[in-house]
Design a protein around this motif. Structure first.
Motif, short mmCIF file in Angstrom:
data_model
loop_
_atom_site.label_atom_id
_atom_site.label_comp_id
_atom_site.label_asym_id
_atom_site.label_seq_id
_atom_site.Cartn_x
_atom_site.Cartn_y
_atom_site.Cartn_z
N MET A 10 0.82 -1.17 0.00
CA MET A 10 0.00 0.00 0.00
C MET A 10 0.88 1.24 0.00
SD MET A 10 -3.07 0.90 2.59
CE MET A 10 -3.26 2.58 3.07
N GLU A 11 1.91 1.21 0.83
CA GLU A 11 2.83 2.34 0.91
C GLU A 11 3.48 2.61 -0.44
OE1 GLU A 11 6.83 3.10 3.41
OE2 GLU A 11 5.10 2.37 4.56
N PHE A 12 3.85 1.55 -1.15
CA PHE A 12 4.46 1.70 -2.48
C PHE A 12 3.49 2.39 -3.44
CE2 PHE A 12 5.15 0.18 -6.80
CZ PHE A 12 6.49 0.51 -6.99
N LEU A 13 2.25 1.95 -3.46
CA LEU A 13 1.26 2.53 -4.37
C LEU A 13 1.00 4.00 -4.05
CD1 LEU A 13 -1.29 -0.41 -4.54
CD2 LEU A 13 0.37 0.28 -6.29
N VAL A 14 0.93 4.33 -2.77
CA VAL A 14 0.68 5.72 -2.37
C VAL A 14 1.88 6.60 -2.71
CG1 VAL A 14 0.32 7.23 -0.37
CG2 VAL A 14 -0.97 5.09 -0.56
N ASN A 15 3.08 6.13 -2.38
CA ASN A 15 4.28 6.95 -2.55
C ASN A 15 4.78 7.03 -3.99
OD1 ASN A 15 4.35 7.55 0.18
ND2 ASN A 15 5.65 5.81 0.65
N ASN A 16 4.62 5.97 -4.75
CA ASN A 16 5.22 5.92 -6.09
C ASN A 16 4.22 6.13 -7.23
OD1 ASN A 16 7.99 5.32 -5.32
ND2 ASN A 16 7.12 3.44 -4.55
N ASN B 264 1.06 7.84 -6.56
CA ASN B 264 0.14 8.90 -6.15
C ASN B 264 -1.31 8.45 -6.03
OD1 ASN B 264 2.22 10.84 -6.06
ND2 ASN B 264 2.12 11.04 -8.27
N ILE B 265 -1.51 7.25 -5.53
CA ILE B 265 -2.86 6.76 -5.29
C ILE B 265 -3.28 7.20 -3.89
CG2 ILE B 265 -4.29 4.69 -5.01
CD1 ILE B 265 -2.52 3.36 -7.10
N ASP B 266 -4.45 7.77 -3.77
CA ASP B 266 -4.96 8.24 -2.49
C ASP B 266 -5.11 7.05 -1.54
OD1 ASP B 266 -6.29 9.37 -0.34
OD2 ASP B 266 -7.96 10.13 -1.53
N GLU B 267 -4.46 7.13 -0.39
CA GLU B 267 -4.49 6.00 0.54
C GLU B 267 -5.89 5.71 1.05
OE1 GLU B 267 -2.78 6.50 4.61
OE2 GLU B 267 -2.16 8.43 3.78
N ASN B 268 -6.81 6.64 0.96
CA ASN B 268 -8.19 6.40 1.38
C ASN B 268 -8.92 5.45 0.42
OD1 ASN B 268 -8.12 8.06 3.70
ND2 ASN B 268 -8.29 9.86 2.38
N ARG B 269 -8.34 5.23 -0.77
CA ARG B 269 -8.94 4.31 -1.73
C ARG B 269 -8.48 2.87 -1.51
NH1 ARG B 269 -7.67 6.00 -7.50
NH2 ARG B 269 -9.14 4.32 -7.89
N LEU B 270 -7.50 2.68 -0.65
CA LEU B 270 -6.92 1.36 -0.44
C LEU B 270 -7.24 0.83 0.95
CD1 LEU B 270 -3.39 2.19 -1.87
CD2 LEU B 270 -5.28 1.11 -3.08
#
Length: 46
Positions: free
Chosen positions: A1-7, A9-15
């Motif tokens: 999840m951290e990878f998707l958010v940081n690399n 730009n996926i909003d962490e509220n969607r995960l």
């Protein structure tokens, strides 16, 4: 999840991260080979 958010730009509220390996194993956890198969990441689109 951290990878998707940081690399990506996926909003962490969607995960929503869930550890389901122990609940939904694809192989037996009684052997090392089976445990390796159960170490996985799955992305599920609702």
């Amino acid at each position: 999840m951290e990878f998707l958010v940081n690399n990506h730009n996926i909003d962490e509220n969607r995960l929503q991260p869930y550890g389901v390996g122990p609940l939904a194993p694809q192989a037996t956890n009684e052997t090392e080979e089976g445990r390796q198969q159960n170490r996985r990441v799955e992305l599920v689109k609702p």
